[in-house]
Write an enzyme that holds these catalytic residues in place. Structure first.
Site, PDB file in Angstrom:
ATOM      1  CB  CYS A  24       2.782  -3.298  16.589  1.00  0.00           C
ATOM      2  SG  CYS A  24       4.522  -2.849  16.486  1.00  0.00           S
ATOM      3  CB  CYS A  27       5.612  -5.610   9.468  1.00  0.00           C
ATOM      4  SG  CYS A  27       6.725  -4.898  10.690  1.00  0.00           S
ATOM      5  CD  GLU A  69      -2.510  -1.087   2.754  1.00  0.00           C
ATOM      6  OE1 GLU A  69      -3.348  -1.966   2.964  1.00  0.00           O
ATOM      7  OE2 GLU A  69      -2.221  -0.205   3.590  1.00  0.00           O
ATOM      8  CB  CYS A  71       2.438   7.340   3.305  1.00  0.00           C
ATOM      9  SG  CYS A  71       2.669   6.060   4.526  1.00  0.00           S
ATOM     10  CB  CYS A  78      -0.467   0.907   8.923  1.00  0.00           C
ATOM     11  SG  CYS A  78       0.936  -0.104   8.693  1.00  0.00           S
ATOM     12  CB  CYS A 123       0.117  -2.690  13.429  1.00  0.00           C
ATOM     13  SG  CYS A 123       0.671  -2.484  11.731  1.00  0.00           S
TER      14      CYS A 123
HETATM   15  N1  SAH Z   1       7.016   0.130  11.030  1.00  0.00           N
HETATM   16  C1  SAH Z   1       7.121   1.519  11.156  1.00  0.00           C
HETATM   17  C2  SAH Z   1       6.437   2.282  10.041  1.00  0.00           C
HETATM   18  C3  SAH Z   1       5.151   1.759   9.542  1.00  0.00           C
HETATM   19  S1  SAH Z   1       3.800   1.860  10.646  1.00  0.00           S
HETATM   20  C4  SAH Z   1       6.623   1.965  12.499  1.00  0.00           C
HETATM   21  O1  SAH Z   1       6.043   1.168  13.209  1.00  0.00           O
HETATM   22  O2  SAH Z   1       6.860   3.115  12.848  1.00  0.00           O
HETATM   23  C5  SAH Z   1       3.322   3.541  10.450  1.00  0.00           C
HETATM   24  C6  SAH Z   1       2.682   4.163  11.672  1.00  0.00           C
HETATM   25  O3  SAH Z   1       1.328   3.689  11.824  1.00  0.00           O
HETATM   26  C7  SAH Z   1       3.406   3.838  12.973  1.00  0.00           C
HETATM   27  O4  SAH Z   1       3.531   4.981  13.790  1.00  0.00           O
HETATM   28  C8  SAH Z   1       2.457   2.829  13.596  1.00  0.00           C
HETATM   29  O5  SAH Z   1       2.661   2.722  14.953  1.00  0.00           O
HETATM   30  C9  SAH Z   1       1.111   3.377  13.174  1.00  0.00           C
HETATM   31  N2  SAH Z   1      -0.006   2.460  13.286  1.00  0.00           N
HETATM   32  C10 SAH Z   1      -0.064   1.164  12.938  1.00  0.00           C
HETATM   33  N3  SAH Z   1      -1.293   0.656  13.205  1.00  0.00           N
HETATM   34  C11 SAH Z   1      -2.027   1.671  13.712  1.00  0.00           C
HETATM   35  C12 SAH Z   1      -3.358   1.781  14.182  1.00  0.00           C
HETATM   36  N4  SAH Z   1      -4.183   0.725  14.198  1.00  0.00           N
HETATM   37  N5  SAH Z   1      -3.775   2.972  14.646  1.00  0.00           N
HETATM   38  C13 SAH Z   1      -2.947   4.056  14.649  1.00  0.00           C
HETATM   39  N6  SAH Z   1      -1.669   4.013  14.223  1.00  0.00           N
HETATM   40  C14 SAH Z   1      -1.209   2.833  13.774  1.00  0.00           C
HETATM   41 FE1  SF4 Z   2       5.395  -3.321  11.795  1.00  0.00          FE
HETATM   42 FE2  SF4 Z   2       2.990  -2.273  12.106  1.00  0.00          FE
HETATM   43 FE3  SF4 Z   2       4.645  -2.443  14.181  1.00  0.00          FE
HETATM   44 FE4  SF4 Z   2       5.154  -0.692  12.212  1.00  0.00          FE
HETATM   45  S1  SF4 Z   2       3.395  -0.655  13.604  1.00  0.00           S
HETATM   46  S2  SF4 Z   2       6.605  -2.100  13.213  1.00  0.00           S
HETATM   47  S3  SF4 Z   2       4.382  -1.861  10.447  1.00  0.00           S
HETATM   48  S4  SF4 Z   2       3.776  -4.189  13.056  1.00  0.00           S
END
Ligand code: SAH
Ligand code: SF4
Length: 347
Positions: free
Chosen positions: A116, A112, A92, A105, A335, A119
């Site tokens: 997390c 990944c 994406e 972006c 994301c 996410c």
């Molecule tokens: N892996 C990197 C970059 C990609 S994620 C990182 O984690 O920073 C991009 C951003 O989206 C990150 O700040 C992540 O924490 C946030 N993100 C992911 N899932 C989310 C969600 N459900 N709600 C809000 N922010 C989210």
């Molecule tokens: Fe990976 Fe999503 Fe965590 Fe970013 S927020 S490190 S994309 S699992």
């Protein structure tokens, strides 16, 4: 025969390769210009003789990001692309229009590994790293589709950029090069969940790009629960690396903090966070957590009142804070959500 990824090559590498193959210098320049324009096939390089195009096809391949699906926000014009790569893999990108220009972006990995809990990308697992050319191709496809020049890039799409360090560094050098797309480091941001040793490496590259840290918690107990990476590098180690980055680059760090109701959004958390961040040159971005599908691990957005109170505590402690404008909220622009929908429906 093993084909070379021509769009991941630096111009000097291409010149050297062409020289070794016996092509005149101006041919390398012509081919490089076509590649920067985002041409999809050697056949379309109209000023290159047909015979030479065939020879090139035997040595190199051109990476493309084909638009598989495109959603345009009715609210603010934000466009979410689902791109298809070579092997039916989907990634994406999100195109946002601001007063100062267009920001894209981009994704850095297919999936990944970091897992997390909030996410959607993290939940769908990891397939592979993207190549530098696949990162460039996202920018080129979005530019060509809209007939625009993208002025800013954020590495905040799917994937953890510092878990694909070598390719990301090469991409950053390519995209900022005057011979290439010429998007300066000051117009690039990289977001990481906190791979501490790589933050030191990045600081030592002296790029001067903006570093965003996905912090999302004010203490290790909460961060361990929502972000598994914290068990490897805790908050103290992470903040130390951030201090180093600031010292080396003189750049303000941006901390991302997704507000999850009842998990990390109390007044106590806000005070704890203020204490940890107050000595730093930084900025905090509060984001109401987005729905990441399933039951989102039971995580719900914090209320508006909670966000305001949390933000007030930080700003009273002297920490610059914004509540992030959520662009494209009607098109699941956060994301990993679109790929998830497509995978569920079509695959
Ligand atoms: N892996 C990197 C970059 C990609 S994620 C990182 O984690 O920073 C991009 C951003 O989206 C990150 O700040 C992540 O924490 C946030 N993100 C992911 N899932 C989310 C969600 N459900 N709600 C809000 N922010 C989210
Ligand atoms: Fe990976 Fe999503 Fe965590 Fe970013 S927020 S490190 S994309 S699992």
């Amino acid at each position: 025969m093993h084909l070379i990824d021509i769009k991941s090559m630096f111009k000097e590498e291409l010149l050297k390769d062409f020289k070794e193959k016996g092509y005149p210098l101006y041919r390398a320049n012509q081919v490089y210009l076509w590649l920067i324009k985002g041409i999809k096939s050697f056949d379309d390089m109209s000023n290159i003789p047909a015979g030479m195009r065939e020879e090139l096809k035997d040595c190199y391949y051109i990476t493309n990001a084909e638009i598989k699906r495109k959603l345009v926000s009715k609210l603010d014009g934000t466009i979410k692309y689902l791109f298809e790569l070579n092997h039916n893999e989907l990634i994406e990108s999100v195109l946002m229009k601001y007063n100062h220009g267009y920001t894209l972006c981009i994704s850095t990995q297919v999936g990944c590994k970091m897992g997390c809990k909030f996410c959607a990308t993290g939940k769908s697992g990891f397939s592979r790293n993207l190549t530098p050319s696949e990162m460039l191709a996202q920018i080129q496809s979005a530019q060509l589709d809209n007939n625009i020049r993208i002025s800013n890039v954020v590495l905040m799409g799917m994937g953890e950029p510092l878990d694909n360090y070598e390719n990301v560094i090469r991409f950053l050098k390519l995209v900022s090069s005057g011979d290439g797309l010429n998007i300066g480091m000051r117009h690039i941001s990289l977001s990481t969940c906190g791979i501490v040793n790589k933050i030191y490496d990045l600081a030592n590259e002296h790029f001067g790009l903006t570093l965003s840290i996905s912090l999302h918690a004010s203490n290790d107990a909460v961060r361990n629960k929502v972000m598994p990476i914290n068990k490897k590098f805790n908050i103290e180690e992470l903040l130390k690396a951030c201090e180093f980055y600031i010292k080396k680059t003189n750049r303000r760090i941006s901390f991302e903090y997704a507000m999850i109701s009842g998990v990390n959004d109390s007044d106590e958390c806000a005070r704890e966070l203020s204490k940890k961040l107050s000595p730093m040159l930084c900025h905090v971005n509060l984001i109401p957590v987005n729905d990441a599908g399933d039951d989102n691990c039971g995580y719900k957005k914090s209320s508006k009142e909670r966000l305001s109170k949390f933000s007030l505590i930080l700003s009273r402690a002297g920490i610059p804070v914004t509540v992030r404008r959520t662009l494209g909220s009607d098109i699941n622009a956060s994301c990993g959500q679109l790929r998830r929908n497509v995978n569920n429906v079509e695959v």
